[in-house]
Design a protein around this motif. Structure first.
Motif, PDB file in Angstrom:
ATOM      1  N   ARG A 132       0.824  -1.209   0.000  1.00 51.93           N
ATOM      2  CA  ARG A 132       0.000   0.000   0.000  1.00 51.93           C
ATOM      3  C   ARG A 132       0.864   1.267   0.000  1.00 51.93           C
ATOM      4  O   ARG A 132       0.558   2.250  -0.688  1.00 51.93           O
ATOM      5  CB  ARG A 132      -0.942  -0.012   1.193  1.00 51.93           C
ATOM      6  CG  ARG A 132      -2.051  -1.054   1.092  1.00 51.93           C
ATOM      7  CD  ARG A 132      -3.123  -0.832   2.131  1.00 51.93           C
ATOM      8  NE  ARG A 132      -2.638  -1.059   3.481  1.00 51.93           N
ATOM      9  CZ  ARG A 132      -2.609  -2.246   4.081  1.00 51.93           C
ATOM     10  NH1 ARG A 132      -3.018  -3.328   3.424  1.00 51.93           N
ATOM     11  NH2 ARG A 132      -2.183  -2.370   5.309  1.00 51.93           N
ATOM     12  N   LEU A 160      -0.858  -5.108  -8.908  1.00 51.51           N
ATOM     13  CA  LEU A 160      -1.982  -5.427  -8.017  1.00 51.51           C
ATOM     14  C   LEU A 160      -2.975  -6.372  -8.685  1.00 51.51           C
ATOM     15  O   LEU A 160      -3.696  -7.104  -8.005  1.00 51.51           O
ATOM     16  CB  LEU A 160      -2.697  -4.147  -7.591  1.00 51.51           C
ATOM     17  CG  LEU A 160      -1.916  -3.204  -6.684  1.00 51.51           C
ATOM     18  CD1 LEU A 160      -2.653  -1.889  -6.539  1.00 51.51           C
ATOM     19  CD2 LEU A 160      -1.674  -3.835  -5.316  1.00 51.51           C
ATOM     20  N   GLN A 180      -9.389  -8.318  -2.754  1.00 52.37           N
ATOM     21  CA  GLN A 180      -9.035  -7.217  -1.860  1.00 52.37           C
ATOM     22  C   GLN A 180      -7.786  -6.494  -2.357  1.00 52.37           C
ATOM     23  O   GLN A 180      -7.689  -5.268  -2.277  1.00 52.37           O
ATOM     24  CB  GLN A 180      -8.832  -7.756  -0.444  1.00 52.37           C
ATOM     25  CG  GLN A 180     -10.122  -8.233   0.204  1.00 52.37           C
ATOM     26  CD  GLN A 180      -9.893  -8.959   1.518  1.00 52.37           C
ATOM     27  OE1 GLN A 180      -8.780  -9.393   1.822  1.00 52.37           O
ATOM     28  NE2 GLN A 180     -10.948  -9.116   2.299  1.00 52.37           N
ATOM     29  N   GLN A 181      -6.829  -7.274  -2.874  1.00 55.13           N
ATOM     30  CA  GLN A 181      -5.624  -6.647  -3.421  1.00 55.13           C
ATOM     31  C   GLN A 181      -5.957  -5.871  -4.689  1.00 55.13           C
ATOM     32  O   GLN A 181      -5.526  -4.730  -4.868  1.00 55.13           O
ATOM     33  CB  GLN A 181      -4.572  -7.707  -3.733  1.00 55.13           C
ATOM     34  CG  GLN A 181      -3.340  -7.151  -4.447  1.00 55.13           C
ATOM     35  CD  GLN A 181      -2.312  -8.210  -4.752  1.00 55.13           C
ATOM     36  OE1 GLN A 181      -1.802  -8.855  -3.843  1.00 55.13           O
ATOM     37  NE2 GLN A 181      -1.992  -8.397  -6.035  1.00 55.13           N
ATOM     38  N   GLU A 206      -7.330  -2.356  -4.538  1.00 62.16           N
ATOM     39  CA  GLU A 206      -6.407  -1.254  -4.287  1.00 62.16           C
ATOM     40  C   GLU A 206      -6.033  -0.548  -5.586  1.00 62.16           C
ATOM     41  O   GLU A 206      -5.670   0.633  -5.579  1.00 62.16           O
ATOM     42  CB  GLU A 206      -5.148  -1.778  -3.581  1.00 62.16           C
ATOM     43  CG  GLU A 206      -5.418  -2.332  -2.189  1.00 62.16           C
ATOM     44  CD  GLU A 206      -4.175  -2.936  -1.554  1.00 62.16           C
ATOM     45  OE1 GLU A 206      -3.060  -2.603  -2.010  1.00 62.16           O
ATOM     46  OE2 GLU A 206      -4.298  -3.735  -0.607  1.00 62.16           O
ATOM     47  N   ALA A 254      -8.486   2.230  -6.061  1.00 63.37           N
ATOM     48  CA  ALA A 254      -8.154   3.364  -5.194  1.00 63.37           C
ATOM     49  C   ALA A 254      -6.958   4.134  -5.731  1.00 63.37           C
ATOM     50  O   ALA A 254      -6.917   5.372  -5.671  1.00 63.37           O
ATOM     51  CB  ALA A 254      -7.868   2.855  -3.784  1.00 63.37           C
TER      52      ALA A 254
END
Length: 562
Positions: free
Chosen positions: A138, A160, A182-183, A186, A189
């Protein structure tokens, strides 16, 4: 924020609903790692997987819940949230003390961090990064999006979406899909962070590559929960947001967008061409139309090309004839497309042409597929409205001849009764069609007969019995007939029941035993009507003696009073 709990059990029930609340109450023993903080409550609830739960009380006393389970990911206050909430309520008296302790620990940690030097904090952070790959990833992503090199940011975003660390034998199994999702989330985002940082043009290019990468790998992922589909939707939304912010060249954008939509690998993103209308403007939309038309002319039967052409024509007020041409280029073998064309024409007031297209659909429907039911209903409805009842009968008669079935027989019966011709020659002709379509084989069981079903549907039991005697019946039809005639012709019905019991003597299993019991009950009813109950008693005694080793059968007969 007050240290007292602001929510009650009734709040949990209201948020979750009765069903999820009751299921959550049953999960209390599955709650572990409960932490009651000054503002949030976190815990793990163990089910088919270990799910992370977070509850938060707002300033207005409103309770919000989040859970990593599939139902919770859809925004629902799930049973796991209920379980955590109930667990906290059971220790409500200690909550103020726990929250006070959490606040004290937070202040102590803040004071300690503020007292560290930059070098000490850097060393601590590096120590944490070495132990936590997720945190490292992250922060690397934040550094990449904050930097000036767009290639670095794209490389981190694409990493990712790389499935290799999650795949087993080239496929991401269901058990690993959640972690991958979930990865991958990112990446969404990160794209939005690029746009927010004033680098929307970089976000556009990175989003294109991300969409292409996920489209290629999606078929290698078990996305039963739809999480990866949500990531794809997020990537598409992030791309559109970046386009709206950076305003890329509209023609170049159209030249990327249309091929993307036409590529089957990109179906997961569910991008809509018309969402980009503001980005494309008139120049971009003109180019998009040119590309769609060219693609459709090359492959007019392809679903996506056809769909985009239809959307463009409807949005731009294209002519009815143009829209008809799009559909006519790929006619379904069952006439469904003919019906679509007819509806387009009828909505334009061209009712005669609409009916002609449906009539053509009936003529051209391939026998293997048969005409579409809605197509048949459309034509019959229009014929009925115009008083062409005889033509409705002709259609129904032709369908019965082409594909004999009970449904087709019923359709013809309804049409002929409406036309007043059923009891004349129509019924006799229909039964002859069914008789010719069946293959009677005397002396042995065979597949069920539409003829017998039709006669029974007409309540013509005598004719059905005769047809069964001629070989037009299977076991189930014989039994159904026996049940229908049992009161009037008990001896005939009894013969059917006894005939069916005999082969069951050599079979086993609960289903067989229950079937034998039901047949014996029916046989007993026939003997009672005939006044030969002693004969049945002797038959039953002999059967029980012969089958006495089958204990479950004996228990089944006892249960039915046999």
């Amino acid at each position: 924020m007050t240290h007292e709990l602001a929510f009650t059990e009734e709040d949990l029930r209201r948020l979750a609903g009765a069903r999820s609340f009751d299921r959550g109450v049953g999960c209390l023993s599955a709650v572990s790692r409960l932490e009651i903080g000054s503002e949030t409550i976190t815990a793990t609830v163990h089910g088919s997987e270990a799910y992370e739960v977070e509850l938060a009380e707002g300033e207005d006393g409103r309770l919000d819940g989040w859970c990593s389970c599939p139902y919770g990911q859809e925004g629902h206050f799930c049973k796991h949230c209920v379980a955590v909430g109930r667990t906290v309520l059971e220790q409500a008296e200690s909550v103020p003390q726990q929250r006070s302790g959490a606040a004290s620990r937070a202040r102590l940690l803040d004071d300690w961090l503020e007292s560290r030097t930059r070098e000490e904090l850097t060393a601590l952070l590096r120590e944490l990064l070495a132990a936590d790959r997720g945190l490292r990833r992250r922060l690397e992503l934040r550094a990449a999006t904050a930097g000036e090199d767009p290639a670095v940011a794209r490389e981190r975003i694409l990493r990712l979406l790389d499935t290799r660390s999650f795949a087993r034998y080239g496929y991401v199994e269901y058990a690993d899909a959640r972690a991958y999702g979930q990865q991958a989330a990112e990446a969404v985002a990160a794209l939005r962070a690029l746009t927010a940082a004033g680098r929307a043009a970089d976000a556009v290019e990175a989003a294109r590559e991300a969409l292409r990468a996920l489209g290629k790998t999606y078929g290698e992922i078990d996305d039963s929960d739809g999480l990866i589909g949500e990531v794809a939707t997020g990537l598409a939304e992030a791309h559109l947001e970046a386009c709206l912010s950076s305003r890329p060249d509209p023609v170049e954008t159209a030249e990327w967008l249309v091929p993307h939509l036409l590529d089957d690998e990109n179906g997961i993103t569910d991008i809509d061409l018309f969402d980009y209308r503001e980005v494309l403007g008139e120049p971009g939309m003109t180019r998009a139309r040119e590309l769609v038309v060219a693609a459709w002319r090359i492959n007019p039967r392809a679903w996506t090309e056809k769909y985009l052409m239809e959307r463009l024509l409807k949005a731009d007020g294209g002519s009815v004839d143009e829209l008809v041409a799009v559909h006519a280029a790929d006619l379904a073998p069952d006439g469904r497309t003919h019906l679509v064309i007819a509806r387009v024409l009828e909505s334009a007031g061209r009712t005669a042409e609409a009916l002609e297209w449906c009539e053509r659909g009936l003529r051209e429907a391939e026998s293997e597929w048969g005409p579409d039911e809605e197509l048949v209903a459309f034509v019959c409805d229009r014929y009925t409205r115009s008083g062409r009842l005889a033509d409705v009968v002709v259609i129904a008669r032709d369908l019965l001849g082409a594909r004999p079935s009970l449904a087709a027989y019923r359709r013809l019966r309804t049409a002929a009764r409406t036309a007043g011709t059923w009891e004349d020659a129509e019924r006799a002709g229909a039964l002859e069609v069914l008789k010719a379509s069946d293959r009677p084989v005397k002396g042995r069981w065979h597949g069920g007969s539409v003829l017998v079903d039709a006669l029974m549907d007409d309540a013509d039991v005598e004719a059905a019995w005769q047809a069964a005697g001629d070989g037009y019946a299977d076991r189930q039809q014989w039994l159904a007939l026996a049940d229908r005639i049992r009161d009037e012709r008990p001896a005939d019905a009894l013969a059917v029941y006894l005939h069916r019991i005999e082969p069951l003597r050599g079979e086993t299993g609960d289903r067989t035993y229950e079937q034998m019991a039901q047949l014996l009950l029916s046989a007993r009813a026939c003997h009672r009507t005939l006044g030969t109950e002693p004969e049945f008693a002797a038959y039953l005694a002999a059967l029980r003696a012969d089958q006495k080793r089958k204990r479950k059968l004996m228990a089944t007969l006892d249960r039915h009073g046999l």
